[in-house]
Design a protein around this motif. Sequence first.
Motif, mmCIF file in Angstrom:
data_model
loop_
_atom_site.group_PDB
_atom_site.id
_atom_site.type_symbol
_atom_site.label_atom_id
_atom_site.label_comp_id
_atom_site.label_asym_id
_atom_site.label_seq_id
_atom_site.Cartn_x
_atom_site.Cartn_y
_atom_site.Cartn_z
ATOM 1 N N LEU B 166 -10.547 0.412 6.624
ATOM 2 C CA LEU B 166 -10.789 -0.666 5.662
ATOM 3 C C LEU B 166 -10.675 -0.163 4.226
ATOM 4 C CD1 LEU B 166 -11.628 -3.616 5.401
ATOM 5 C CD2 LEU B 166 -14.015 -2.893 5.598
ATOM 6 N N CYS B 167 -11.226 1.001 3.969
ATOM 7 C CA CYS B 167 -11.149 1.577 2.626
ATOM 8 C C CYS B 167 -9.687 1.801 2.248
ATOM 9 C CB CYS B 167 -11.901 2.906 2.564
ATOM 10 S SG CYS B 167 -13.680 2.726 2.737
ATOM 11 N N VAL B 168 -8.929 2.332 3.185
ATOM 12 C CA VAL B 168 -7.513 2.596 2.914
ATOM 13 C C VAL B 168 -6.767 1.280 2.684
ATOM 14 C CG1 VAL B 168 -5.360 3.494 3.879
ATOM 15 C CG2 VAL B 168 -7.496 4.758 4.193
ATOM 16 N N ASP B 169 -7.033 0.316 3.529
ATOM 17 C CA ASP B 169 -6.387 -0.994 3.372
ATOM 18 C C ASP B 169 -6.616 -1.539 1.969
ATOM 19 O OD1 ASP B 169 -5.286 -1.213 5.868
ATOM 20 O OD2 ASP B 169 -7.018 -2.260 6.738
ATOM 21 N N HIS B 170 -7.855 -1.467 1.551
ATOM 22 C CA HIS B 170 -8.210 -2.019 0.248
ATOM 23 C C HIS B 170 -7.437 -1.323 -0.875
ATOM 24 C CE1 HIS B 170 -10.746 -3.825 -2.840
ATOM 25 N NE2 HIS B 170 -10.890 -2.615 -3.364
ATOM 26 N N LEU B 171 -7.423 -0.007 -0.839
ATOM 27 C CA LEU B 171 -6.744 0.744 -1.900
ATOM 28 C C LEU B 171 -5.232 0.567 -1.807
ATOM 29 C CD1 LEU B 171 -8.961 3.957 -1.854
ATOM 30 C CD2 LEU B 171 -8.826 2.241 -3.674
ATOM 31 N N ALA B 172 -4.737 0.529 -0.578
ATOM 32 C CA ALA B 172 -3.285 0.370 -0.392
ATOM 33 C C ALA B 172 -2.835 -0.974 -0.948
ATOM 34 C CB ALA B 172 -2.939 0.482 1.086
ATOM 35 N N ALA B 173 -3.638 -1.995 -0.699
ATOM 36 C CA ALA B 173 -3.282 -3.330 -1.173
ATOM 37 C C ALA B 173 -3.218 -3.377 -2.690
ATOM 38 C CB ALA B 173 -4.291 -4.351 -0.655
ATOM 39 N N GLY B 175 -2.074 -1.003 -4.400
ATOM 40 C CA GLY B 175 -0.921 -0.231 -4.828
ATOM 41 C C GLY B 175 -1.127 1.275 -4.912
ATOM 42 N N HIS B 176 -2.276 1.744 -4.493
ATOM 43 C CA HIS B 176 -2.510 3.189 -4.555
ATOM 44 C C HIS B 176 -1.743 3.889 -3.444
ATOM 45 C CE1 HIS B 176 -5.766 2.775 -7.537
ATOM 46 N NE2 HIS B 176 -5.962 1.604 -6.926
ATOM 47 N N ARG B 177 -1.177 5.046 -3.773
ATOM 48 C CA ARG B 177 -0.366 5.769 -2.785
ATOM 49 C C ARG B 177 -0.931 7.149 -2.483
ATOM 50 N NH1 ARG B 177 1.790 1.961 -0.671
ATOM 51 N NH2 ARG B 177 3.263 3.357 0.360
ATOM 52 N N GLU B 178 -1.724 7.677 -3.399
ATOM 53 C CA GLU B 178 -2.289 9.018 -3.190
ATOM 54 C C GLU B 178 -3.802 8.903 -3.184
ATOM 55 O OE1 GLU B 178 -0.993 12.330 -3.372
ATOM 56 O OE2 GLU B 178 1.140 11.931 -3.732
ATOM 57 N N LEU B 179 -4.394 9.199 -2.049
ATOM 58 C CA LEU B 179 -5.844 9.023 -1.931
ATOM 59 C C LEU B 179 -6.557 10.352 -1.727
ATOM 60 C CD1 LEU B 179 -5.946 5.989 0.541
ATOM 61 C CD2 LEU B 179 -5.591 5.984 -1.940
ATOM 62 N N GLU B 267 -9.391 1.676 -14.315
ATOM 63 C CA GLU B 267 -8.044 1.677 -14.902
ATOM 64 C C GLU B 267 -7.193 2.857 -14.430
ATOM 65 O OE1 GLU B 267 -10.831 1.207 -16.442
ATOM 66 O OE2 GLU B 267 -10.726 -0.846 -17.220
ATOM 67 N N ASP B 268 -7.782 4.078 -14.446
ATOM 68 C CA ASP B 268 -7.008 5.241 -14.042
ATOM 69 C C ASP B 268 -7.242 5.606 -12.570
ATOM 70 O OD1 ASP B 268 -6.096 5.540 -16.696
ATOM 71 O OD2 ASP B 268 -7.991 6.539 -17.221
ATOM 72 N N ILE B 269 -8.502 5.492 -12.171
ATOM 73 C CA ILE B 269 -8.890 5.883 -10.813
ATOM 74 C C ILE B 269 -9.715 4.761 -10.185
ATOM 75 C CG2 ILE B 269 -10.235 7.530 -9.446
ATOM 76 C CD1 ILE B 269 -8.012 9.000 -10.699
ATOM 77 N N SER B 270 -9.382 4.424 -8.965
ATOM 78 C CA SER B 270 -10.202 3.454 -8.238
ATOM 79 C C SER B 270 -11.116 4.203 -7.282
ATOM 80 C CB SER B 270 -9.318 2.483 -7.452
ATOM 81 O OG SER B 270 -8.755 1.536 -8.327
ATOM 82 N N GLN B 359 -5.887 -2.436 -9.716
ATOM 83 C CA GLN B 359 -4.470 -2.097 -9.529
ATOM 84 C C GLN B 359 -4.220 -0.616 -9.788
ATOM 85 O OE1 GLN B 359 -3.291 -5.329 -8.023
ATOM 86 N NE2 GLN B 359 -1.670 -3.902 -8.593
ATOM 87 N N ALA B 360 -3.384 -0.043 -8.967
ATOM 88 C CA ALA B 360 -3.012 1.351 -9.201
ATOM 89 C C ALA B 360 -2.212 1.436 -10.494
ATOM 90 C CB ALA B 360 -2.172 1.855 -8.038
ATOM 91 N N PRO B 361 -2.516 2.417 -11.310
ATOM 92 C CA PRO B 361 -1.783 2.555 -12.570
ATOM 93 C C PRO B 361 -0.354 3.024 -12.311
ATOM 94 C CG PRO B 361 -3.222 4.429 -12.239
ATOM 95 C CD PRO B 361 -3.519 3.468 -11.129
ATOM 96 N N ARG B 362 0.559 2.649 -13.188
ATOM 97 C CA ARG B 362 1.904 3.209 -13.136
ATOM 98 C C ARG B 362 1.793 4.685 -13.456
ATOM 99 N NH1 ARG B 362 6.034 -0.188 -14.821
ATOM 100 N NH2 ARG B 362 5.824 -2.110 -13.651
ATOM 101 N N LEU B 363 2.325 5.485 -12.609
ATOM 102 C CA LEU B 363 2.225 6.920 -12.862
ATOM 103 C C LEU B 363 3.511 7.432 -13.483
ATOM 104 C CD1 LEU B 363 0.411 8.183 -9.709
ATOM 105 C CD2 LEU B 363 -0.385 8.271 -12.074
ATOM 106 N N VAL B 364 3.369 8.392 -14.316
ATOM 107 C CA VAL B 364 4.551 9.040 -14.893
ATOM 108 C C VAL B 364 4.612 10.435 -14.278
ATOM 109 C CG1 VAL B 364 5.761 9.486 -17.040
ATOM 110 C CG2 VAL B 364 3.880 7.846 -16.991
ATOM 111 N N PRO B 365 5.365 10.583 -13.243
ATOM 112 C CA PRO B 365 5.281 11.844 -12.512
ATOM 113 C C PRO B 365 6.117 12.986 -13.118
ATOM 114 C CG PRO B 365 6.433 10.111 -11.225
ATOM 115 C CD PRO B 365 6.353 9.657 -12.652
#
Lengths: 365, 365
Positions: B166-173, B175-179, B267-270, B359-365
């Motif tokens: 459930l935690c992953v689902d929430h963060l994935a929804a 837009g987070h990709r790195e947990l 904003e930066d980290i959920s 929302q996951a922030p746009r990352l500048v990798p």
Amino acid sequence: MVTLAEVARHAGVSASTVSYVLSGKRTISAPTRERVERSIRELGYHPNAGARALASSRSDIIALMMPLRTDMYVPVMMEIAMAVATTARAHGRDVLLLTDQEGPEAVRRVIGSGLADAMILMDVELEDERLPLVHEAPRPAVLIGLPADTEGLTCVDLDFAATGRLCVDHLAALGHRELAVIGEAPAVYERHTGFAERTITGVRERAAELGLRVLHRPCEGSFESVAGALARIFDERPATTGIVVQNESAVGPLLSLLRQQGKAVPEDISVVAICPDQVATQTSVALTSVAIPAHEMGRRAVELVMAKLGASAGTGTGAGTGTGAGTGTGAGGRVAAPPRETVVRLLAPRLTTRASTGQAPRLVP
Amino acid sequence: MVTLAEVARHAGVSASTVSYVLSGKRTISAPTRERVERSIRELGYHPNAGARALASSRSDIIALMMPLRTDMYVPVMMEIAMAVATTARAHGRDVLLLTDQEGPEAVRRVIGSGLADAMILMDVELEDERLPLVHEAPRPAVLIGLPADTEGLTCVDLDFAATGRLCVDHLAALGHRELAVIGEAPAVYERHTGFAERTITGVRERAAELGLRVLHRPCEGSFESVAGALARIFDERPATTGIVVQNESAVGPLLSLLRQQGKAVPEDISVVAICPDQVATQTSVALTSVAIPAHEMGRRAVELVMAKLGASAGTGTGAGTGTGAGTGTGAGGRVAAPPRETVVRLLAPRLTTRASTGQAPRLVP
DNA sequence: TAGATGTATCGAAGCGCTTCGATGGAGCTT
DNA sequence: AAGCTCCATCGAAGCGCTTCGATACATCTA
């Protein structure tokens, strides 16, 4: 289920002999005792609790009445309960867990039915509604906390007034002159639990003696609430350099807020907390603190109970029957309850100095 | 102490009649019943617990075995205990408080002596040493927590695997990709309590399905420890934007640290926490969280016990027994211990969205 | 009306233990 | 050797309740 009679038959003795081996109330020759003990082991015998209680009118159970509420000092409550449970077992007693949900009637029910031999009441309020029942109950009770009138009661508690004084002493010695107390939630004061008031009284008393100024602000544990209290404190007394925190859940937010506001701990502000060591050491700045001696409170409560029961323990330490006040079964009819001894055991607070307190800064007023 | 016989005399009936009025096991005419009830009230009669237990071989007591350790989830343990106590009372039962201090033998002692009719065991480990005793005990037991082998046992627990998912689902929804997962203290994993592993398994499982990356770091509750874990996380995976915190005492330090490091939440980290609502709402940023349904776990445990005792409650609510993930009762011979039903009741996690996830922030990798 | 059926209550037999007053020997004393 | 004192053990009487047949009476049935 194996019964005493079966053990007796197996060991070739009478039931009463087995009973005496178990209780040690009469001397049994070594060979017989060993034979009986072997039978007990081999058959896996456990004395039936109900039968024992019926025949001896003792249940070997101590009732512990806990607050249902979990808005305050949960770890402390838990630790007290655990200390009660383990100490009771060390004295061969078990613990019955009651909540205040059932109301004061629970006291009557548990004592009246002989379910428990004694009671320990936690979270005692100044005018606790259980007190009348405790007074009339034919079984001993020990209170954790102090009611307004302790006459005829047995109580254990941290000496909160001394705790307040100790905090002030510590800060005063470091040169702080303007103090603030972040207190418990308003609800705690309204409930008249006493300890919060006693702490403040101690603080004020010693502050007055030493010529310090004190500002007291009740405070919930939430971040906003602490922020509000802090704002009001610095607003009213900008020269405040020493803070005493009584509400343990306020310590985390407090440290965050101070850092946020650019106030260094302990360089600008010193903080003393009244909280478990675990809380004090887990924060960003380890807190100078006075711990609530939860374990000892629980242990003492049980020991006072045991003393009142005039018992000598099972696996426990031997000996030691502190005499209570008289017995006195009257002759004919209903005799007035024998006057009971008053015992108030206040535990001395101990302050542990950690990183959060230091010399008061020179102020530029 | 008033006895049943005295009540009988006072009411002008026989003892058995009084007993039947009390138990309701035979019909008593309304006038007689009322007369008896009046006598009971007037005399202040309370049935003797010992005598009752002896005669009926039921004590109406449920034993609750709690962990002595207080390094983890103290509020949860407390809430479970309170829920057990109040639910038990609602069913006319009392609760005996045991600790694991006494070891597995406590199970045998309490059941063997007939002190308790049933047991509830908390903090069950994967290979719990109490399990053999539970299996051979002639009385029902309910476990809070899941051992490795649940065959023949009755268990209640939060579905931690589903919680992880459930935690992953929430963060994935969002837009987070790195947990990252800030886990329990290493000691918790070493103890093989199971729930921590199950959470991680759930997290990894769902993350794999959704193509997310996960880094797991065990962590004590102290500030330094959290700081260390966090440093290692960002060191190894700088692109991490979603954090799941399982260790509830880490949430305070975590938020402080993130702010200190200039990372805004959300904003930066959920951040998603697995912790009581009280903790989630008291922080500087209210936390999106999955609560451990402590109250419900305690309540369910008692209800399962009552069902196994085949009882019908005292003052209690009626309520239904939902069906479990039960396996069958074997139809074997009556000779050995009858095979027991397996009931594993996993409670569905519920995630409450608060301020700490976005929302996951746009990352500048 | 005899019998069957049912209802409300009573009596008595325990449940398994503790405890008090015997009891029977062994070891003293005189 | 008789009389004592101790010591170790036994027997029996409950502790206060539950529960299983009676029992007594009222009501219904054929």
